[in-house]
Scaffold this motif. Structure first.
Motif, PDB file in Angstrom:
ATOM      1  N   THR A  14       0.868  41.131   9.544  1.00 17.53           N
ATOM      2  CA  THR A  14       0.381  40.335  10.677  1.00 17.53           C
ATOM      3  C   THR A  14      -0.751  39.387  10.278  1.00 17.53           C
ATOM      4  O   THR A  14      -1.717  39.220  11.001  1.00 17.53           O
ATOM      5  CB  THR A  14      -0.056  41.223  11.863  1.00 17.53           C
ATOM      6  N   GLY A  15      -0.634  38.793   9.095  1.00 17.46           N
ATOM      7  CA  GLY A  15      -1.623  37.818   8.641  1.00 17.46           C
ATOM      8  C   GLY A  15      -2.913  38.388   8.098  1.00 17.46           C
ATOM      9  O   GLY A  15      -3.837  37.655   7.796  1.00 17.46           O
ATOM     10  N   LEU A  16      -2.982  39.714   7.988  1.00 15.22           N
ATOM     11  CA  LEU A  16      -4.190  40.352   7.473  1.00 15.22           C
ATOM     12  C   LEU A  16      -3.882  41.087   6.174  1.00 15.22           C
ATOM     13  O   LEU A  16      -2.860  41.757   6.054  1.00 15.22           O
ATOM     14  CB  LEU A  16      -4.755  41.347   8.494  1.00 15.22           C
ATOM     15  N   VAL A  17      -4.794  40.982   5.224  1.00 15.20           N
ATOM     16  CA  VAL A  17      -4.684  41.703   3.957  1.00 15.20           C
ATOM     17  C   VAL A  17      -5.295  43.090   4.159  1.00 15.20           C
ATOM     18  O   VAL A  17      -6.398  43.216   4.677  1.00 15.20           O
ATOM     19  CB  VAL A  17      -5.426  40.944   2.836  1.00 15.20           C
ATOM     20  N   HIS A  18      -4.566  44.121   3.757  1.00 12.84           N
ATOM     21  CA  HIS A  18      -5.043  45.497   3.888  1.00 12.84           C
ATOM     22  C   HIS A  18      -5.556  45.955   2.530  1.00 12.84           C
ATOM     23  O   HIS A  18      -4.835  45.888   1.527  1.00 12.84           O
ATOM     24  CB  HIS A  18      -3.919  46.412   4.369  1.00 12.84           C
ATOM     25  N   LEU A  19      -6.814  46.401   2.495  1.00 14.87           N
ATOM     26  CA  LEU A  19      -7.461  46.851   1.265  1.00 14.87           C
ATOM     27  C   LEU A  19      -7.883  48.304   1.410  1.00 14.87           C
ATOM     28  O   LEU A  19      -8.220  48.758   2.496  1.00 14.87           O
ATOM     29  CB  LEU A  19      -8.701  45.997   0.964  1.00 14.87           C
ATOM     30  N   ARG A  20      -7.883  49.013   0.296  1.00 14.87           N
ATOM     31  CA  ARG A  20      -8.346  50.404   0.264  1.00 14.87           C
ATOM     32  C   ARG A  20      -9.517  50.476  -0.710  1.00 14.87           C
ATOM     33  O   ARG A  20      -9.481  49.887  -1.786  1.00 14.87           O
ATOM     34  CB  ARG A  20      -7.233  51.332  -0.195  1.00 14.87           C
ATOM     35  N   PRO A  21     -10.581  51.214  -0.353  1.00 14.73           N
ATOM     36  CA  PRO A  21     -11.720  51.363  -1.267  1.00 14.73           C
ATOM     37  C   PRO A  21     -11.279  51.944  -2.614  1.00 14.73           C
ATOM     38  O   PRO A  21     -10.328  52.731  -2.670  1.00 14.73           O
ATOM     39  CB  PRO A  21     -12.643  52.345  -0.532  1.00 14.73           C
ATOM     40  N   LEU A  22     -11.952  51.560  -3.679  1.00 12.23           N
ATOM     41  CA  LEU A  22     -11.573  51.999  -5.021  1.00 12.23           C
ATOM     42  C   LEU A  22     -11.622  53.508  -5.185  1.00 12.23           C
ATOM     43  O   LEU A  22     -10.845  54.080  -5.928  1.00 12.23           O
ATOM     44  CB  LEU A  22     -12.474  51.342  -6.062  1.00 12.23           C
ATOM     45  N   ARG A  23     -12.519  54.166  -4.505  1.00  6.44           N
ATOM     46  CA  ARG A  23     -12.642  55.630  -4.624  1.00  6.44           C
ATOM     47  C   ARG A  23     -11.929  56.349  -3.489  1.00  6.44           C
ATOM     48  O   ARG A  23     -12.217  57.497  -3.196  1.00  6.44           O
ATOM     49  CB  ARG A  23     -14.113  56.026  -4.658  1.00  6.44           C
ATOM     50  N   GLY A  24     -10.985  55.662  -2.867  1.00  3.76           N
ATOM     51  CA  GLY A  24     -10.234  56.257  -1.774  1.00  3.76           C
ATOM     52  C   GLY A  24     -10.958  56.084  -0.456  1.00  3.76           C
ATOM     53  O   GLY A  24     -12.102  55.660  -0.409  1.00  3.76           O
ATOM     54  N   GLY A  25     -10.261  56.386   0.587  1.00  2.00           N
ATOM     55  CA  GLY A  25     -10.851  56.250   1.913  1.00  2.00           C
ATOM     56  C   GLY A  25      -9.973  55.416   2.805  1.00  2.00           C
ATOM     57  O   GLY A  25      -8.842  55.085   2.470  1.00  2.00           O
ATOM     58  N   GLU A  26     -10.507  55.074   3.949  1.00  2.00           N
ATOM     59  CA  GLU A  26      -9.751  54.357   4.964  1.00  2.00           C
ATOM     60  C   GLU A  26      -9.602  52.880   4.617  1.00  2.00           C
ATOM     61  O   GLU A  26     -10.558  52.216   4.198  1.00  2.00           O
ATOM     62  CB  GLU A  26     -10.467  54.504   6.309  1.00  2.00           C
ATOM     63  N   GLU A  27      -8.406  52.369   4.800  1.00  2.00           N
ATOM     64  CA  GLU A  27      -8.150  50.949   4.565  1.00  2.00           C
ATOM     65  C   GLU A  27      -8.929  50.097   5.561  1.00  2.00           C
ATOM     66  O   GLU A  27      -9.254  50.555   6.655  1.00  2.00           O
ATOM     67  CB  GLU A  27      -6.657  50.646   4.748  1.00  2.00           C
ATOM     68  N   TRP A  28      -9.191  48.863   5.158  1.00  2.00           N
ATOM     69  CA  TRP A  28      -9.743  47.901   6.093  1.00  2.00           C
ATOM     70  C   TRP A  28      -8.949  46.607   5.972  1.00  2.00           C
ATOM     71  O   TRP A  28      -8.255  46.392   4.999  1.00  2.00           O
ATOM     72  CB  TRP A  28     -11.249  47.701   5.879  1.00  2.00           C
ATOM     73  N   ARG A  29      -9.021  45.790   6.999  1.00  2.00           N
ATOM     74  CA  ARG A  29      -8.245  44.561   7.062  1.00  2.00           C
ATOM     75  C   ARG A  29      -9.150  43.348   6.897  1.00  2.00           C
ATOM     76  O   ARG A  29     -10.257  43.321   7.414  1.00  2.00           O
ATOM     77  CB  ARG A  29      -7.502  44.489   8.388  1.00  2.00           C
TER      78      ARG A  29
END
Length: 97
Positions: A46-61
């Motif tokens: 939906t036009g947003l890039v989803h990233l995950r922290p390098l040490r794991g955790g919740e994705e952010w857009r």
């Protein structure tokens, strides 16, 4: 008026990275240009890039236009930082007091 004028306001266009980067490989390391936080590319929806922290955790857009840094440049910075990562609390001298 107090005579205290704000500095020139910057528009959103002026704040956007000059050369946004479009990731394509799952797990590719990129930077959120809004926060400077590095993340692993998980996909674009939906036009947003989803990233995950390098040490794991919740994705952010992140909106695509805020993705920055050439991955090879970023990887070089991470390698440099990792070289110094052996300095943990266990290796630092203890306070004798």
């Amino acid at each position: 008026m107090t005579g205290h004028q704000p500095t020139e306001a910057r528009t959103l266009q002026e704040l956007l990275p000059a050369n946004p980067y479009e990731p394509s490989a799952f797990g590719e390391l990129v930077t959120d240009g809004r926060t400077g936080q590095t993340g692993a590319y998980m996909g674009t929806w939906t036009g947003l890039v989803h990233l995950r922290p390098l040490r794991g955790g919740e994705e952010w857009r992140v909106p695509l236009e805020w993705i920055t840094e050439d991955p090879t440049e970023l990887e070089a910075k991470l390698r440099e930082r990792n070289r110094d990562s052996h300095l943990t609390d266990a290796h630092l001298p203890r306070d004798a007091s």
